[in-house]
Design a protein around this motif. Structure first.
Motif, PDB file in Angstrom:
ATOM      1  N   SER A   1       3.098   8.239   0.308  1.00 21.93           N
ATOM      2  CA  SER A   1       4.344   7.746  -0.272  1.00 21.93           C
ATOM      3  C   SER A   1       4.094   6.583  -1.217  1.00 21.93           C
ATOM      4  O   SER A   1       3.044   5.929  -1.185  1.00 21.93           O
ATOM      5  CB  SER A   1       5.293   7.286   0.844  1.00 21.93           C
ATOM      6  OG  SER A   1       4.761   6.131   1.484  1.00 21.93           O
ATOM      7  N   ASN A   2       5.088   6.297  -2.029  1.00 17.44           N
ATOM      8  CA  ASN A   2       5.014   5.130  -2.916  1.00 17.44           C
ATOM      9  C   ASN A   2       4.899   3.843  -2.105  1.00 17.44           C
ATOM     10  O   ASN A   2       4.192   2.916  -2.510  1.00 17.44           O
ATOM     11  CB  ASN A   2       6.239   5.098  -3.837  1.00 17.44           C
ATOM     12  CG  ASN A   2       6.177   6.199  -4.878  1.00 17.44           C
ATOM     13  OD1 ASN A   2       5.319   6.193  -5.744  1.00 17.44           O
ATOM     14  ND2 ASN A   2       7.080   7.161  -4.782  1.00 17.44           N
ATOM     15  N   ALA A   3       5.552   3.805  -0.949  1.00 15.36           N
ATOM     16  CA  ALA A   3       5.463   2.619  -0.086  1.00 15.36           C
ATOM     17  C   ALA A   3       4.038   2.423   0.426  1.00 15.36           C
ATOM     18  O   ALA A   3       3.543   1.293   0.502  1.00 15.36           O
ATOM     19  CB  ALA A   3       6.434   2.754   1.080  1.00 15.36           C
ATOM     20  N   MET A   4       3.370   3.507   0.801  1.00 20.99           N
ATOM     21  CA  MET A   4       1.978   3.415   1.264  1.00 20.99           C
ATOM     22  C   MET A   4       1.071   2.876   0.161  1.00 20.99           C
ATOM     23  O   MET A   4       0.182   2.057   0.409  1.00 20.99           O
ATOM     24  CB  MET A   4       1.477   4.783   1.717  1.00 20.99           C
ATOM     25  CG  MET A   4       2.089   5.285   3.013  1.00 20.99           C
ATOM     26  SD  MET A   4       1.780   7.047   3.277  1.00 20.99           S
ATOM     27  CE  MET A   4      -0.005   7.075   3.466  1.00 20.99           C
TER      28      MET A   4
ATOM     29  N   ASP B   1       0.862  -1.026  -0.694  1.00 20.04           N
ATOM     30  CA  ASP B   1      -0.019  -1.884   0.106  1.00 20.04           C
ATOM     31  C   ASP B   1      -1.473  -1.421   0.083  1.00 20.04           C
ATOM     32  O   ASP B   1      -2.310  -1.956   0.811  1.00 20.04           O
ATOM     33  CB  ASP B   1       0.480  -1.920   1.563  1.00 20.04           C
ATOM     34  CG  ASP B   1       1.877  -2.526   1.665  1.00 20.04           C
ATOM     35  OD1 ASP B   1       2.165  -3.468   0.913  1.00 20.04           O
ATOM     36  OD2 ASP B   1       2.673  -2.039   2.492  1.00 20.04           O
ATOM     37  N   ALA B   2      -1.787  -0.420  -0.734  1.00 17.30           N
ATOM     38  CA  ALA B   2      -3.146   0.132  -0.779  1.00 17.30           C
ATOM     39  C   ALA B   2      -4.042  -0.735  -1.664  1.00 17.30           C
ATOM     40  O   ALA B   2      -3.562  -1.500  -2.503  1.00 17.30           O
ATOM     41  CB  ALA B   2      -3.097   1.550  -1.335  1.00 17.30           C
ATOM     42  N   PRO B   3      -5.360  -0.597  -1.503  1.00 19.97           N
ATOM     43  CA  PRO B   3      -6.279  -1.326  -2.380  1.00 19.97           C
ATOM     44  C   PRO B   3      -6.083  -0.904  -3.839  1.00 19.97           C
ATOM     45  O   PRO B   3      -5.733   0.246  -4.109  1.00 19.97           O
ATOM     46  CB  PRO B   3      -7.669  -0.890  -1.888  1.00 19.97           C
ATOM     47  CG  PRO B   3      -7.461  -0.337  -0.527  1.00 19.97           C
ATOM     48  CD  PRO B   3      -6.069   0.220  -0.507  1.00 19.97           C
ATOM     49  N   PRO B   4      -6.307  -1.818  -4.797  1.00 19.63           N
ATOM     50  CA  PRO B   4      -6.240  -1.429  -6.208  1.00 19.63           C
ATOM     51  C   PRO B   4      -7.192  -0.263  -6.482  1.00 19.63           C
ATOM     52  O   PRO B   4      -8.275  -0.183  -5.892  1.00 19.63           O
ATOM     53  CB  PRO B   4      -6.688  -2.690  -6.950  1.00 19.63           C
ATOM     54  CG  PRO B   4      -6.487  -3.815  -5.978  1.00 19.63           C
ATOM     55  CD  PRO B   4      -6.673  -3.227  -4.616  1.00 19.63           C
ATOM     56  N   ALA B   5      -6.786   0.633  -7.370  1.00 17.76           N
ATOM     57  CA  ALA B   5      -7.603   1.812  -7.676  1.00 17.76           C
ATOM     58  C   ALA B   5      -9.009   1.417  -8.106  1.00 17.76           C
ATOM     59  O   ALA B   5      -9.988   2.067  -7.724  1.00 17.76           O
ATOM     60  CB  ALA B   5      -6.931   2.643  -8.760  1.00 17.76           C
ATOM     61  N   GLU B   6      -9.122   0.350  -8.884  1.00 10.94           N
ATOM     62  CA  GLU B   6     -10.435  -0.086  -9.367  1.00 10.94           C
ATOM     63  C   GLU B   6     -11.357  -0.452  -8.205  1.00 10.94           C
ATOM     64  O   GLU B   6     -12.536  -0.105  -8.200  1.00 10.94           O
ATOM     65  CB  GLU B   6     -10.292  -1.282 -10.316  1.00 10.94           C
ATOM     66  CG  GLU B   6      -9.551  -0.959 -11.598  1.00 10.94           C
ATOM     67  CD  GLU B   6      -8.026  -0.869 -11.437  1.00 10.94           C
ATOM     68  OE1 GLU B   6      -7.492  -1.240 -10.354  1.00 10.94           O
ATOM     69  OE2 GLU B   6      -7.365  -0.402 -12.387  1.00 10.94           O
ATOM     70  N   GLN B   7     -10.810  -1.146  -7.224  1.00 13.13           N
ATOM     71  CA  GLN B   7     -11.607  -1.541  -6.058  1.00 13.13           C
ATOM     72  C   GLN B   7     -12.035  -0.322  -5.249  1.00 13.13           C
ATOM     73  O   GLN B   7     -13.215  -0.175  -4.891  1.00 13.13           O
ATOM     74  CB  GLN B   7     -10.796  -2.491  -5.163  1.00 13.13           C
ATOM     75  CG  GLN B   7     -11.482  -2.870  -3.866  1.00 13.13           C
ATOM     76  CD  GLN B   7     -10.552  -3.654  -2.937  1.00 13.13           C
ATOM     77  OE1 GLN B   7      -9.686  -4.413  -3.394  1.00 13.13           O
ATOM     78  NE2 GLN B   7     -10.711  -3.470  -1.636  1.00 13.13           N
TER      79      GLN B   7
END
Length: 197
Positions: A61-64, A67-73
């Motif tokens: 989900s968009n909510a998940m 709070d997820a790590p940045p794509a670059e990381q």
């Protein structure tokens, strides 16, 4: 196949990588000697919107993602985990596009080739009902790896399929051993392939 291979899977919010279409999750199953020996998984927050249809399919989900790590990381960690290990994926033309795109945003480039379990399964398992990853896993009674359309579960499912295909190739052609390069030559990837599963 004794060689170590990194089997990857992306979940995404669309079909072709670009500014509005990015990876939302990556899973890597490291297979060696016929079994999964290591794993990597991460959600990826690239600041893109996940349509309701994709959310229903993947459960992401968009909510998940908020709070997820940045794509670059996440991608940097995945690239470090994989290193120069040969790559494989089910419908590799899809995952390869996203792997290359996300690496490119980091100023990195892929040095190794992909093997494609979809193309190999079409060549080696023509008797299968179809060549979707989930269908092949059920048909061949491969281990249950968890929820389909989540990156690590699908990467592990494709890793199990890669082992089966390696064994099949070895038996059909009476080979002492096979490697990633041979599997790539046995079923070259087409220029285009649609999203699988």
């Amino acid at each position: 196949m004794r060689q170590r291979v990194a089997v990857i899977d992306f979940e995404t919010n669309g079909a072709a990588p670009g500014r509005e279409c990015r990876a939302t999750e990556i899973g890597v199953a490291m297979v060696e000697g016929g079994r999964v020996v290591d794993r990597f998984q991460s959600l990826m927050n690239a600041g893109v919107w996940v349509p309701p249809m994709i959310e229903r399919l993947t459960g992401i989900s968009n909510a998940m993602l908020k709070d997820a790590p940045p794509a670059e990381q996440a991608m940097r960690e995945a690239a470090r985990f994989v290193g120069d290990t040969p790559l494989a994926a089910h419908n590799a033309s899809f995952d390869r596009k996203f792997w290359d795109y996300e690496l490119g945003l980091l100023g990195l480039a892929r040095s190794q080739e992909f093997a494609c379990t979809l193309m190999l399964s079409r060549r080696l398992l023509p008797q299968a009902p179809d060549h979707k990853l989930g269908t092949l896993a059920r048909w061949a009674s491969l281990p249950d790896t968890g929820r389909a359309h989540r990156a690590l579960a699908d990467a592990e499912m494709a890793a199990n399929l890669l082992t089966l295909l390696g064994d099949t190739l070895q038996q059909q052609y009476r080979l002492a051993d096979i490697d990633h390069a041979l599997m790539g030559r046995a079923a070259p990837q087409g220029a285009r392939s649609r999203r699988r599963r």
